[in-house]
Write a protein that holds these residues in place. Structure first.
Motif, PDB file in Angstrom:
ATOM      1  N   ILE A   1       0.831  -1.205   0.000  1.00 29.85           N
ATOM      2  CA  ILE A   1       0.000   0.000   0.000  1.00 29.85           C
ATOM      3  C   ILE A   1       0.864   1.253   0.000  1.00 29.85           C
ATOM      4  CG2 ILE A   1      -1.564   1.364   1.468  1.00 29.85           C
ATOM      5  CD1 ILE A   1      -2.998  -1.330   2.086  1.00 29.85           C
ATOM      6  N   THR A   2       1.935   1.251   0.778  1.00 29.69           N
ATOM      7  CA  THR A   2       2.841   2.400   0.816  1.00 29.69           C
ATOM      8  C   THR A   2       3.464   2.652  -0.545  1.00 29.69           C
ATOM      9  OG1 THR A   2       3.296   2.071   3.169  1.00 29.69           O
ATOM     10  CG2 THR A   2       4.921   3.335   1.914  1.00 29.69           C
ATOM     11  N   ILE A   3       3.897   1.599  -1.227  1.00 26.91           N
ATOM     12  CA  ILE A   3       4.497   1.734  -2.562  1.00 26.91           C
ATOM     13  C   ILE A   3       3.486   2.304  -3.548  1.00 26.91           C
ATOM     14  CG2 ILE A   3       5.361   0.412  -4.549  1.00 26.91           C
ATOM     15  CD1 ILE A   3       6.742  -1.453  -2.428  1.00 26.91           C
ATOM     16  N   ILE A   4       2.276   1.744  -3.548  1.00 24.40           N
ATOM     17  CA  ILE A   4       1.248   2.221  -4.479  1.00 24.40           C
ATOM     18  C   ILE A   4       0.857   3.661  -4.152  1.00 24.40           C
ATOM     19  CG2 ILE A   4      -1.146   1.871  -5.231  1.00 24.40           C
ATOM     20  CD1 ILE A   4      -0.579  -1.175  -4.928  1.00 24.40           C
ATOM     21  N   ALA A   5       0.750   3.986  -2.874  1.00 24.49           N
ATOM     22  CA  ALA A   5       0.420   5.352  -2.469  1.00 24.49           C
ATOM     23  C   ALA A   5       1.472   6.342  -2.960  1.00 24.49           C
ATOM     24  CB  ALA A   5       0.273   5.430  -0.948  1.00 24.49           C
ATOM     25  N   GLU A   6       2.742   5.959  -2.861  1.00 31.87           N
ATOM     26  CA  GLU A   6       3.813   6.832  -3.343  1.00 31.87           C
ATOM     27  C   GLU A   6       3.670   7.089  -4.841  1.00 31.87           C
ATOM     28  OE1 GLU A   6       7.499   4.978  -2.194  1.00 31.87           O
ATOM     29  OE2 GLU A   6       7.194   5.475  -0.079  1.00 31.87           O
ATOM     30  N   GLN A   7       3.353   6.052  -5.610  1.00 27.26           N
ATOM     31  CA  GLN A   7       3.194   6.211  -7.055  1.00 27.26           C
ATOM     32  C   GLN A   7       1.981   7.080  -7.385  1.00 27.26           C
ATOM     33  OE1 GLN A   7       5.369   5.413  -9.360  1.00 27.26           O
ATOM     34  NE2 GLN A   7       6.664   4.573  -7.756  1.00 27.26           N
TER      35      GLN A   7
ATOM     36  N   LEU B   1      -7.868  -1.642   0.137  1.00 29.78           N
ATOM     37  CA  LEU B   1      -7.617  -2.908  -0.551  1.00 29.78           C
ATOM     38  C   LEU B   1      -8.553  -3.103  -1.741  1.00 29.78           C
ATOM     39  CD1 LEU B   1      -6.891  -5.321   2.422  1.00 29.78           C
ATOM     40  CD2 LEU B   1      -5.249  -4.352   0.803  1.00 29.78           C
ATOM     41  N   ASP B   2      -9.741  -2.521  -1.682  1.00 27.28           N
ATOM     42  CA  ASP B   2     -10.673  -2.684  -2.802  1.00 27.28           C
ATOM     43  C   ASP B   2     -10.526  -1.584  -3.853  1.00 27.28           C
ATOM     44  OD1 ASP B   2     -11.772  -0.658  -1.263  1.00 27.28           O
ATOM     45  OD2 ASP B   2     -13.816  -1.424  -1.361  1.00 27.28           O
TER      46      ASP B   2
ATOM     47  N   GLU C   1      -6.888   2.495 -11.225  1.00 29.04           N
ATOM     48  CA  GLU C   1      -7.570   3.587 -11.933  1.00 29.04           C
ATOM     49  C   GLU C   1      -8.219   4.548 -10.943  1.00 29.04           C
ATOM     50  OE1 GLU C   1     -11.313   3.977 -14.932  1.00 29.04           O
ATOM     51  OE2 GLU C   1      -9.868   2.379 -15.393  1.00 29.04           O
ATOM     52  N   ASP C   2      -8.873   3.989  -9.906  1.00 29.49           N
ATOM     53  CA  ASP C   2      -9.485   4.819  -8.856  1.00 29.49           C
ATOM     54  C   ASP C   2      -8.458   5.745  -8.220  1.00 29.49           C
ATOM     55  OD1 ASP C   2     -11.921   3.479  -9.162  1.00 29.49           O
ATOM     56  OD2 ASP C   2     -11.609   2.191  -7.408  1.00 29.49           O
ATOM     57  N   LEU C   3      -7.231   5.225  -8.077  1.00 33.38           N
ATOM     58  CA  LEU C   3      -6.175   5.969  -7.402  1.00 33.38           C
ATOM     59  C   LEU C   3      -5.420   6.920  -8.328  1.00 33.38           C
ATOM     60  CD1 LEU C   3      -4.770   2.985  -5.308  1.00 33.38           C
ATOM     61  CD2 LEU C   3      -6.335   4.785  -4.537  1.00 33.38           C
ATOM     62  N   GLY C   4      -5.746   6.857  -9.616  1.00 26.94           N
ATOM     63  CA  GLY C   4      -5.074   7.724 -10.571  1.00 26.94           C
ATOM     64  C   GLY C   4      -3.716   7.216 -11.013  1.00 26.94           C
ATOM     65  N   VAL C   5      -3.480   5.913 -10.853  1.00 23.98           N
ATOM     66  CA  VAL C   5      -2.212   5.322 -11.279  1.00 23.98           C
ATOM     67  C   VAL C   5      -2.336   4.941 -12.751  1.00 23.98           C
ATOM     68  CG1 VAL C   5      -0.573   3.427 -10.923  1.00 23.98           C
ATOM     69  CG2 VAL C   5      -1.720   4.465  -8.957  1.00 23.98           C
ATOM     70  N   ASP C   6      -1.509   5.561 -13.586  1.00 22.21           N
ATOM     71  CA  ASP C   6      -1.540   5.264 -15.021  1.00 22.21           C
ATOM     72  C   ASP C   6      -0.604   4.097 -15.333  1.00 22.21           C
ATOM     73  OD1 ASP C   6       1.025   6.350 -14.870  1.00 22.21           O
ATOM     74  OD2 ASP C   6       0.537   8.120 -16.047  1.00 22.21           O
TER      75      ASP C   6
ATOM     76  N   THR D   1      -7.216  -4.965  -8.330  1.00 27.45           N
ATOM     77  CA  THR D   1      -7.376  -4.126  -7.137  1.00 27.45           C
ATOM     78  C   THR D   1      -6.081  -4.155  -6.336  1.00 27.45           C
ATOM     79  OG1 THR D   1      -8.151  -5.915  -5.701  1.00 27.45           O
ATOM     80  CG2 THR D   1      -9.853  -4.680  -6.916  1.00 27.45           C
ATOM     81  N   VAL D   2      -5.987  -3.240  -5.392  1.00 25.08           N
ATOM     82  CA  VAL D   2      -4.829  -3.230  -4.493  1.00 25.08           C
ATOM     83  C   VAL D   2      -4.775  -4.551  -3.719  1.00 25.08           C
ATOM     84  CG1 VAL D   2      -3.782  -2.101  -2.491  1.00 25.08           C
ATOM     85  CG2 VAL D   2      -4.781  -0.722  -4.330  1.00 25.08           C
ATOM     86  N   GLY D   3      -5.931  -5.044  -3.283  1.00 25.87           N
ATOM     87  CA  GLY D   3      -5.980  -6.307  -2.544  1.00 25.87           C
ATOM     88  C   GLY D   3      -5.480  -7.475  -3.374  1.00 25.87           C
TER      89      GLY D   3
END
Length: 85
Positions: A8-14, A24-25, A29-34, A69-71
């Motif tokens: 989660i920390t890695i994805i949040a940083e990106q 986790l759900d 795309e929801d998070l704006g990660v391209d 999903t992140v999960g």
């Protein structure tokens, strides 16, 4: 830090978000990660856990590694870490 927290920390940083903003759900795309952020996240995860993620940047939805999903990403990382032990 647990595997889910580290992923989660890695994805949040990106995504340039706080880890508390990543559920986790959440989808990438929801998070704006391209697509570039996805590739950078995969590289960071591989480095953090010393694993090789079976991921093809040209066909991100193909293959055995679920990025829906992140999960799903957390579950995939947990499986790869367990297989490595």
């Amino acid at each position: 830090m647990s595997i889910p927290d580290r992923v989660i920390t890695i994805i949040a940083e990106q995504a340039m978000l706080e880890p508390s903003d990543v559920a986790l759900d959440s989808t990438l795309e929801d998070l704006g990660v391209d697509s570039l952020g996805l590739v950078e996240s995969i590289f960071a995860i591989e480095e953090e856990f010393d694993i090789t993620v079976p991921f093809n940047a040209n066909e991100p939805t193909a293959g055995d590694f679920d990025i829906s999903t992140v999960g799903a990403i957390v579950a995939g990382v947990q499986r790869l870490v367990a297989e490595q032990s």
